[in-house]
Design a protein around this motif. Sequence first.
Motif, short mmCIF file in Angstrom:
data_model
loop_
_atom_site.label_atom_id
_atom_site.label_comp_id
_atom_site.label_asym_id
_atom_site.label_seq_id
_atom_site.Cartn_x
_atom_site.Cartn_y
_atom_site.Cartn_z
N PRO A 153 22.56 13.61 -41.46
CA PRO A 153 21.32 13.01 -40.96
C PRO A 153 21.43 11.49 -40.90
O PRO A 153 22.18 10.87 -41.65
CB PRO A 153 20.27 13.44 -42.00
CG PRO A 153 21.06 13.65 -43.26
CD PRO A 153 22.42 14.12 -42.83
N LEU A 154 20.66 10.91 -39.99
CA LEU A 154 20.51 9.47 -39.88
C LEU A 154 19.25 9.05 -40.63
O LEU A 154 18.28 9.80 -40.67
CB LEU A 154 20.37 9.06 -38.41
CG LEU A 154 21.60 9.21 -37.52
CD1 LEU A 154 21.16 9.39 -36.08
CD2 LEU A 154 22.50 8.00 -37.65
N GLY A 155 19.27 7.83 -41.14
CA GLY A 155 18.08 7.30 -41.79
C GLY A 155 18.25 7.23 -43.29
O GLY A 155 18.82 8.13 -43.92
N GLY A 159 12.15 7.05 -45.08
CA GLY A 159 11.61 6.50 -43.85
C GLY A 159 11.64 7.47 -42.68
O GLY A 159 11.40 7.08 -41.54
N GLY A 160 11.93 8.74 -42.97
CA GLY A 160 12.12 9.73 -41.91
C GLY A 160 13.60 9.89 -41.60
O GLY A 160 14.41 8.99 -41.85
N THR A 161 13.95 11.05 -41.05
CA THR A 161 15.36 11.33 -40.75
C THR A 161 15.50 12.00 -39.40
O THR A 161 14.61 12.70 -38.93
CB THR A 161 15.98 12.25 -41.82
OG1 THR A 161 15.05 13.29 -42.15
CG2 THR A 161 16.33 11.49 -43.08
N ILE A 162 16.65 11.77 -38.80
CA ILE A 162 17.04 12.42 -37.55
C ILE A 162 18.44 12.97 -37.76
O ILE A 162 19.37 12.22 -38.08
CB ILE A 162 17.04 11.43 -36.37
CG1 ILE A 162 15.65 10.83 -36.16
CG2 ILE A 162 17.52 12.12 -35.09
CD1 ILE A 162 15.62 9.67 -35.17
N THR A 163 18.59 14.27 -37.63
CA THR A 163 19.89 14.90 -37.85
C THR A 163 20.64 15.00 -36.54
O THR A 163 20.11 15.51 -35.55
CB THR A 163 19.74 16.29 -38.48
OG1 THR A 163 19.14 16.16 -39.77
CG2 THR A 163 21.09 16.97 -38.64
N ARG A 164 21.88 14.53 -36.57
CA ARG A 164 22.77 14.69 -35.43
C ARG A 164 23.75 15.80 -35.76
O ARG A 164 24.46 15.76 -36.77
CB ARG A 164 23.51 13.38 -35.15
CG ARG A 164 24.32 13.40 -33.87
CD ARG A 164 24.72 11.99 -33.44
NE ARG A 164 25.50 12.04 -32.20
CZ ARG A 164 26.80 11.76 -32.12
NH1 ARG A 164 27.46 11.41 -33.21
NH2 ARG A 164 27.44 11.83 -30.96
N GLY A 165 23.79 16.83 -34.93
CA GLY A 165 24.64 17.98 -35.19
C GLY A 165 26.11 17.64 -35.05
O GLY A 165 26.49 16.60 -34.50
#
Length: 927
Positions: A153-155, A159-165
């Motif tokens: 995951p990013l972040g 602060g919230g996360t965005i997962t890049r597969g």
Amino acid sequence: MGTQDPGNMGTGVPASEQISCAKEDPQVYCPEETGGTKDVQVTDCKSPEDSRPQKETDCCNPEDSGQLMVSYEGKAMGYQVPPFGWRICLAHEFTEKRKPFQANNVSLSNMIKHIGMGLRYLQWWYRKTQVEKKTPFIDMINSVPLRQIYGCPLGGIGGGTITRGWRGQFCRWQLNPGMYQHRTVIADQFTVCLRREGQTVYQQVLSLERPSVLRSWNWGLCGYFAFYHALYPRAWTVYQLPGQNVTLTCRQITPILPHDYQDSSLPVGVFVWDVENEGDEALDVSIMFSMRNGLGGGDDAPGGLWNEPFCLERSGETVRGLLLHHPTLPNPYTMAVAARVTAATTVTHITAFDPDSTGQQVWQDLLQDGQLDSPTGQSTPTQKGVGIAGAVCVSSKLRPRGQCRLEFSLAWDMPRIMFGAKGQVHYRRYTRFFGQDGDAAPALSHYALCRYTEWEERISAWQSPVLDDRSLPAWYKSALFNELYFLADGGTVWLEVLEDSLPEELGRNMCHLHPTLRDYGRFGYLEGQEYRMYNTYDVHFYASFALIMLWPKLELSLQYDMALATLREDLTRRRYLMSGVMAPVKRRNVIPHDIGDPDDEPWLRVNAYLIHDTADWKDLNLKFVLQVYRDYYLTGDQNFLKDMWPVCLAVMESEMKFDKDHDGLIENGGYADQTYDGWVTTGPSAYCGGLWLAAVAVMVQMAALCGAQDIQDKFSSILSRGQEAYERLLWNGRYYNYDSSSRPQSRSVMSDQCAGQWFLKACGLGEGDTEVFPTQHVVRALQTVFELNVQAFAGGAMGAVNGMQPHGVPDKSSVQSDEVWVGVVYGLAATMIQEGLTWEGFQTAEGCYRTVWERLGLAFQTPEAYCQQRVFRSLAYMRPLSIWAMQLALQQQQHKKASWPKVEQGTGLRTGPMFGPKEAMANLSPE
């Protein structure tokens, strides 16, 4: 390179430059071969069965990657990709496809036991979803389906996360606090453009997808020439571009920095592209980063989304990019896609394009000259139901046999949040450093692009002592760091605490409560992405090792919050689903199960869990006492201990009522009254009885430290009587019985039976003068667990089953006794290491890692549980963070002969004797 009509594709790239990747298995998602018009070298994408180049053994050890790299056909090992981590070829397909645990997986006998609970749950679920229009805290009807796609995951934290597969897709989103959306956003892509002698010769979306939108783009990357490598908080993707003599290495960086309470909170990620030209021709290379404003779902539907370019120059460094404004209430945010401008790079952009169209305009724009048009001004706000995306492109010249670097960042600024109840406004931790006005995205981008090299140096300094330790197996090095993903991606929030928001009357006896929460904020992470409760305490007991070892101030903050909640009560009555009994939400002087549901108002309304009335659970109070002392032992914070001491006294007083026969040992209540909330326990039990004795022993130590002689004497007496009862009632010569009931299952071998001893040893107790459980009994019990629960289960290759009958058959008397709980296994392995059974500990834990990460495809979504066959339960769960207890055990092993506190450079961990009153030193020493 694609299946589209070349005329429709409009790439202008000679087809013979486009690399064939025809496969027998269509699931590989590789493009089909197209014709050619120009004489260039073409490299076919061969099948995995064909001969392949030998890998560099020092960089791609088979022990690291198992079968996950067997499909890789490339020669490139990438730019500075480390040897240890989780590595997988982008063409890999997991053959085993498990399903989430559902009601039809319950045996008839267990279904009969739980029929009342099932009916009450269905009634509650209908009211919650259809009447209240809310999402259930546990949705047993709609489990998250299996998707074997997730990567780092990013972040940062909270602060919230965005997962890049691992195949490059942006696919799991947690921007609204604690609430997940599992959606692959097709427009969110990296695209490479290569130009030679002023002509574009290669342009490819770096994705294996073949979507129905953006069809003018060149999709269908050949996955056999690319691999992904994760060592959280960094990840590398290596793309060998066959026929081009070019290798791309994308390095993803997130500021997860132990003992850092500023940069670790930032909602940012950095992508560094190192491009290597292995040919004899110069070329121009461009990387385009496209991003949709929003996710394309209901949050975008109202419209009003808009994009604008920005440029920020500070301290001689310039960053250019796009701001994607997403003003949807209640939690508006701005996303920033940005790139660093250097003397060798050119940064261009396209402000807006339709992500649901063919994408012809942006594709042709890039194709024409390897750059984008860079219009000025902001875009028009979107109409209802219309999507918008933008893109940023970085271009550079590449000498023959040369290398260049292109740097991107992704940042999101959602400073002001409301939870599901929309009752209170909260500010995220990073706003302390970047402001609360919602205009920080450019500054966040600039900061990330200018600081990431320092972050990487700090990450390497932290991880290197483990990675360079040749005595540790490769799988463990991957597991230790990659399992940390959950600290950021556990629906995590890290909030500022306003001075006037804390209750004076409850906190007045905790002198350092206000300074701790004021200086370090309020921390919450979910029990699991599917089990939506913050700081579930019976599970945090296992996971907390990661927090106390790496961000100890967050652990202390969480403990203060738990202490506050303990002193409160909520006498609102509600019906509990398992028993059907009406009882209060929260009683005073008992530890709450959790701190609340992000879809409600956590911290204000605790105990979202309503399956059992946990006021009568036997383990929660004990786990608080044990963690308080462990946290004191590892930090040396005497102020914390003094503040927690009255709370420990209160919860232990509440616990006393469970010792009904006054023999010094508590009894379980004949239902599932502990963390194994589907496994009935009756009378004195190995698990809760062991935790009780450990907590009593810890109270003796704390009383001595606090100068409370009468209390020390009281608990010493209880401990003496309880030890005798525990051994008499539960020890059978080989292990401690599950419980002391008359049921046949009472003689089950529980993998977690030594949990009390585990915590005592972690606190420097449990041997010599502070021995609670006879050492020979502990070692014999662990050996029995290894023989039966590990080696006699699934060929010894899947970890330890929770319950095993003494004749070597898994205990199926409950829905949980025949499961493997990954976090429990890591804790068991730590206990084995503490007791000198290091080989057995690593063997036990390895089975879980191999099963989850290499066989089942559950990377970065480690579940709570799996069975020997068919099912898993509760993806992306808190408890597996307990692997850090293994690291603590190893470090304590190394420091056991130390005569004074030492600090392990990588963790800041105290593993020697404690600071404290001199008269207490002997008792507190791990010697």
